[in-house]
Design a protein around this motif. Structure first.
Motif, PDB file in Angstrom:
ATOM      1  N   LEU A   1       1.897   9.066   9.228  1.00 23.48           N
ATOM      2  CA  LEU A   1       1.903   7.886   7.759  1.00 23.48           C
ATOM      3  C   LEU A   1       3.874   7.800   8.145  1.00 23.48           C
ATOM      4  O   LEU A   1       4.097   6.438   8.235  1.00 23.48           O
TER       5      LEU A   1
ATOM      6  N   LEU B   1       3.845   2.410   2.648  1.00 20.95           N
ATOM      7  CA  LEU B   1       2.016   2.860   2.752  1.00 20.95           C
ATOM      8  C   LEU B   1       2.815   4.193   2.249  1.00 20.95           C
ATOM      9  O   LEU B   1       2.022   5.183   1.848  1.00 20.95           O
TER      10      LEU B   1
ATOM     11  N   HIS C   1       1.801   7.401  -0.409  1.00 19.05           N
ATOM     12  CA  HIS C   1       1.075   7.755  -0.626  1.00 19.05           C
ATOM     13  C   HIS C   1       1.495   9.118  -0.432  1.00 19.05           C
ATOM     14  O   HIS C   1       1.534  10.422  -1.069  1.00 19.05           O
TER      15      HIS C   1
ATOM     16  N   ARG D   1       2.743   0.641  -3.704  1.00 21.07           N
ATOM     17  CA  ARG D   1       1.838  -0.475  -3.567  1.00 21.07           C
ATOM     18  C   ARG D   1       1.771  -2.062  -3.360  1.00 21.07           C
ATOM     19  O   ARG D   1       0.394  -2.293  -2.574  1.00 21.07           O
TER      20      ARG D   1
ATOM     21  N   TRP E   1      -3.613  -9.015   0.290  1.00 21.78           N
ATOM     22  CA  TRP E   1      -3.860  -9.405  -0.402  1.00 21.78           C
ATOM     23  C   TRP E   1      -3.913 -10.042  -2.089  1.00 21.78           C
ATOM     24  O   TRP E   1      -4.484  -9.738  -2.631  1.00 21.78           O
TER      25      TRP E   1
ATOM     26  N   PHE F   1     -14.454   1.146   5.366  1.00 23.47           N
ATOM     27  CA  PHE F   1     -13.503   0.059   3.853  1.00 23.47           C
ATOM     28  C   PHE F   1     -13.672  -0.911   3.847  1.00 23.47           C
ATOM     29  O   PHE F   1     -13.033  -2.219   3.257  1.00 23.47           O
TER      30      PHE F   1
ATOM     31  N   LEU G   1     -13.690  -4.187   1.299  1.00 25.45           N
ATOM     32  CA  LEU G   1     -12.207  -5.232   1.023  1.00 25.45           C
ATOM     33  C   LEU G   1     -13.068  -6.230   1.591  1.00 25.45           C
ATOM     34  O   LEU G   1     -12.849  -7.440   0.006  1.00 25.45           O
TER      35      LEU G   1
ATOM     36  N   ARG H   1      -6.243  -3.877  -6.361  1.00 24.21           N
ATOM     37  CA  ARG H   1      -4.942  -3.495  -5.663  1.00 24.21           C
ATOM     38  C   ARG H   1      -5.154  -2.372  -5.462  1.00 24.21           C
ATOM     39  O   ARG H   1      -4.510  -2.064  -4.236  1.00 24.21           O
ATOM     40  N   ASP H   2      -4.301  -2.040  -6.348  1.00 24.87           N
ATOM     41  CA  ASP H   2      -3.766  -0.742  -6.560  1.00 24.87           C
ATOM     42  C   ASP H   2      -4.644   0.062  -6.138  1.00 24.87           C
ATOM     43  O   ASP H   2      -4.559   1.183  -4.515  1.00 24.87           O
TER      44      ASP H   2
ATOM     45  N   LEU I   1      -7.233   0.170  -3.398  1.00 23.70           N
ATOM     46  CA  LEU I   1      -8.006  -0.451  -3.122  1.00 23.70           C
ATOM     47  C   LEU I   1      -6.697   0.146  -1.525  1.00 23.70           C
ATOM     48  O   LEU I   1      -6.883   0.859  -0.820  1.00 23.70           O
ATOM     49  N   VAL I   2      -5.410  -0.183  -1.881  1.00 17.50           N
ATOM     50  CA  VAL I   2      -3.583   0.426  -1.306  1.00 17.50           C
ATOM     51  C   VAL I   2      -3.990   1.783  -1.000  1.00 17.50           C
ATOM     52  O   VAL I   2      -3.577   2.449   0.052  1.00 17.50           O
TER      53      VAL I   2
ATOM     54  N   HIS J   1      -6.910   2.706   1.284  1.00 19.63           N
ATOM     55  CA  HIS J   1      -5.648   1.990   2.575  1.00 19.63           C
ATOM     56  C   HIS J   1      -4.996   3.491   3.469  1.00 19.63           C
ATOM     57  O   HIS J   1      -4.992   3.508   4.657  1.00 19.63           O
ATOM     58  N   ALA J   2      -4.548   3.660   2.561  1.00 18.21           N
ATOM     59  CA  ALA J   2      -3.096   4.800   2.897  1.00 18.21           C
ATOM     60  C   ALA J   2      -4.263   5.962   3.384  1.00 18.21           C
ATOM     61  O   ALA J   2      -4.261   6.775   4.448  1.00 18.21           O
ATOM     62  N   LEU J   3      -5.452   6.763   2.962  1.00 17.66           N
ATOM     63  CA  LEU J   3      -6.509   7.719   2.984  1.00 17.66           C
ATOM     64  C   LEU J   3      -7.361   7.369   4.213  1.00 17.66           C
ATOM     65  O   LEU J   3      -7.070   8.424   5.154  1.00 17.66           O
TER      66      LEU J   3
ATOM     67  N   GLU K   1      -6.008   5.446   6.619  1.00 19.26           N
ATOM     68  CA  GLU K   1      -4.802   5.097   7.829  1.00 19.26           C
ATOM     69  C   GLU K   1      -4.432   6.331   8.057  1.00 19.26           C
ATOM     70  O   GLU K   1      -4.455   6.671   9.578  1.00 19.26           O
TER      71      GLU K   1
END
Lengths: 331, 367
Positions: free
Chosen positions: A248, A269, A273, A321, A330, B245, B249, B269-270, B272-273, B276-278, B280
């Protein structure tokens, strides 16, 4: 994009080898209670290995490297809990050649008046030792000589005793605008996020290593606690959360170096994370050390402070985030 | 060839030979795969004489190819048990004759496989299994019960572990066999899963016959390790997470009766992001592995990390479905995913077994 070249590998290996040995638990514990977060031995190591000049242009005697190489160093600095002004200094070198002087950045506030610099900027890392500071104004980045009058850094404290934050007080200080305009301010904040993300990943890795070493050494009920399945499973979950994290921050660093638009979202991101994983790792590491972990001058405390620092500086995970959600459309 | 040149070449190939409308036509898919294999884009890890393209390139090249194929929904290498698990095992352990007989028709989908490992009394403790194989001069006679066998009703063949050394009770006395399902000694009784569908089965082996022992007699455990390794990387596969994912979405973006979407909710949204990090980081972890930047810990964590993703997706999906869970249009797909995430946590080594493996082999903890 996430891969390293041979020189970057060698740098990571060198720092991994040298820095933790210079910062044994007793030295770190002493820094927590010292008047300053300066540590001459590790700073000398960073100087002699060229880390502090990595991003300085080749013409200025540096290596002309970018964010990715700095992030590789930052991960190892996080692993070792390198104290003092490393973060501020290397961030400054991404924008200005400090010519051998100590530098830092003051990005906690964008100054509205770019002609006359007045006001205060919070959260300046390593400011008390710096001679130059890069500030953010409405017109872009500017560099201020802290020895020239009209500017000083006050106080040094905060949640992480290994990286103390001061406040920059400006009263009509002379300054020299840097190229790039307002966009460069955002870019440098993104670079700061990437280095914090890398630091967090290194710190989390160290928490795992500390907890594993403790589990092997500590005996209760006549055997190492590493033999108990509850302990093994906690460590396995922690390892699973940490192991894949490197990509990341590497991706975000690569985007910043190539000027890609995606850099802003990727940096947010990565820090959201990885700083969150670091907090989890620090807490788990305390738990797995038992009362020793909860001791002020015990082996875990330096990384607890660092995890909170990485969590909060330049955007908490929740804030970041939101940036990612907006960046991905989004919102 | 550098990444970008390869990417351009793959794109040109896809533009000339693939149309996404063909993706549901099995004949077109088979023809496309054969052509892609001929061009060296698929099955590079399988020798040419066994039906592959025999171009063992860098993993990075394979990733570029996979990304370009996925971008236009072109069929890549099938990620089912047959190709992803059995073929690598045969390449590593099979005799020349076994490879010639079984690898090419498995690549084309002519042969399909199920996995005969678990038994009623041997799940996580697989090494204690009791199915026996007895040599009688003409081959092997296999007797016992396999259970929770996925795909057993459709498979033409089974690869399995059976006990060949009668005096043993642990992993040391096992051998690895291949078996034809269509024979009198094999009885398949479908079992329904929590989803209500018959995804797995109980397979009774009552004197089933085979002549196909893979690897040496008594070394079945070792042979099966390579299959399990491939199974774990399959379950933890990043492409699967990305598809899941993307579907989540879409669910979050679907307007609700009052005209709003769940995506407008900052808490959704929080989360979901965070997910998304996991997803990615698992995608990028594949690249880290390919560039040798991971040590032995990272591959061991892939399955558990995939389970974490599936479980978090299922929790958010359930929240988004709201009362549709009781009786609503999107119910079935997401209810199956919510339940299926439990299946992921159990299949191919339960999460607790994964933790044991990570602790012992990844972290080197003494027991």
């Amino acid at each position: 994009m996430t891969g390293l070249d041979d020189a970057q590998w060698a740098l990571a290996a060198l720092l991994h080898e040298t820095l933790p040995a210079l910062l044994p638990p007793a030295r770190l514990a002493a820094i927590l209670d010292a008047d300053t977060d300066e540590d001459p031995a590790s700073w000398r190591c960073l100087t002699e290995t060229g880390v502090l000049d990595l991003a300085v242009p080749v013409a200025g005697g540096g290596a002309g490297e970018g964010v990715l190489t700095l992030a590789v160093a930052a991960e190892e600095a996080g692993y070792a809990a390198v104290p003092g002004g490393f973060l501020g200094h290397v961030l400054a070198t991404l924008t200005v050649d400090p010519g051998g002087r100590r530098a830092t950045v003051a990005l906690g506030q964008v100054l509205p008046d770019a002609r006359r610099l007045t006001g205060t900027v919070p959260f300046v890392p390593g400011g008390h030792a710096a001679e130059l500071v890069v500030v953010a104004t409405a017109a872009g980045l500017s560099v201020v000589d802290l020895r020239a009058g009209g500017a000083l850094v006050e106080g040094a404290g905060g949640v992480d005793p290994t990286r103390r934050l001061g406040t920059l007080v400006l009263d009509g200080a002379a300054h020299e605008p840097l190229p790039g305009g307002p966009a460069r301010v955002g870019w440098l904040v993104d670079a700061a996020r990437v280095l914090l993300a890398a630091d967090a990943h290194g710190g989390a890795r160290r928490c795992l290593d500390l907890a594993v070493a403790h589990a092997r050494d500590r005996e209760q009920f006549g055997r190492p606690i590493a033999g108990f399945q509850a302990v093994r499973h906690q460590l396995a979950d922690l390892a699973t959360a940490i192991a894949p994290g490197r990509g990341l921050y590497r991706l975000a660093a690569g985007h910043l170096d190539s000027g890609a638009d995606r850099a802003h979202t990727a940096a947010a991101l990565a820090k959201a994370h990885l700083s969150e994983v670091f907090l989890t790792a620090a807490r788990d590491c305390v738990r797995l050390h038992g009362a020793l972990g909860y001791t002020w001058d015990g082996p875990v405390n330096p990384w607890v402070g660092r995890a909170l620092f990485d969590h909060a500086l330049h955007g908490t995970p929740a804030t970041l985030r939101r940036i990612v959600a907006d960046g991905l459309g989004w919102g | 060839m550098d990444d970008e040149a390869l990417r351009a070449r793959v794109r040109a190939f896809l533009a000339a030979h693939w149309s996404a409308e063909d993706r549901h036509d099995p004949v077109a898919v088979r023809r496309f795969r054969a052509l892609a294999t001929e061009h060296g884009y698929l099955f590079g890890w399988v020798p040419r004489e066994l039906g592959g393209s025999g171009t063992p390139g860098q993993p990075l090249a394979a990733r570029v190819i996979a990304e370009e194929f996925a971008a236009v929904r072109a069929p890549g290498e099938p990620d089912g048990m047959s190709v992803a698990m059995l073929v690598p095992t045969l390449l590593e352990w099979g005799s020349d004759e076994q490879r010639r007989r079984f690898v090419p028709p498995t690549l084309t989908g002519e042969l399909t496989w199920c996995q005969g490992y678990s038994e009623p009394t041997a799940g996580s403790d697989l090494g204690s299994l009791r199915t026996t194989a007895h040599a009688d001069g003409a081959g092997w006679e296999i007797t016992g019960t396999k259970i929770w066998t996925s795909g057993a009703t459709e498979a033409s063949h089974m690869f399995l572990l059976a006990r060949t050394e009668p005096d043993t009770t642990d992993r040391s006395g096992l051998s690895y066999f291949l078996l034809t399902m269509a024979q009198p000694g094999v009885l398949v009784r479908p079992l329904r899963q929590l989803t209500g569908q018959a995804g797995f089965a109980e397979v009774t082996l009552a004197g089933a016959r085979t002549t196909e022992l893979v690897g040496e007699r008594g070394r079945g455990w070792e042979v099966s390790r390579s299959t399990l390794r491939h199974e774990r990387s399959m379950v933890g596969g990043p492409a699967r997470h990305e598809r899941l994912f993307a579907a989540l979405l879409r669910l979050a973006s679907t307007p609700r009766p009052d005209g709003t979407t769940a995506l407008a909710d900052p808490l959704v949204r929080d989360e979901l992001v965070g997910l998304h990090a996991l997803v990615e980081q698992q995608r990028l972890a594949g690249r880290l592995r390919d560039s040798g930047d991971s040590g032995n810990l990272l591959p061991l964590t892939a399955k558990l990390a995939g389970t974490v993703i599936a479980e978090r997706v299922s929790a958010l999906a359930l929240r988004l479905l709201d009362t549709d869970v009781l009786h609503g249009p999107d119910r079935t797909r997401w209810l199956h995913q919510w339940l299926g995430s439990l299946g992921i946590a159990i299949a191919a080594g339960t999460s607790n077994v994964q933790r044991d493996i990570i602790a012992a082999r990844g972290l080197g903890l003494p027991s």
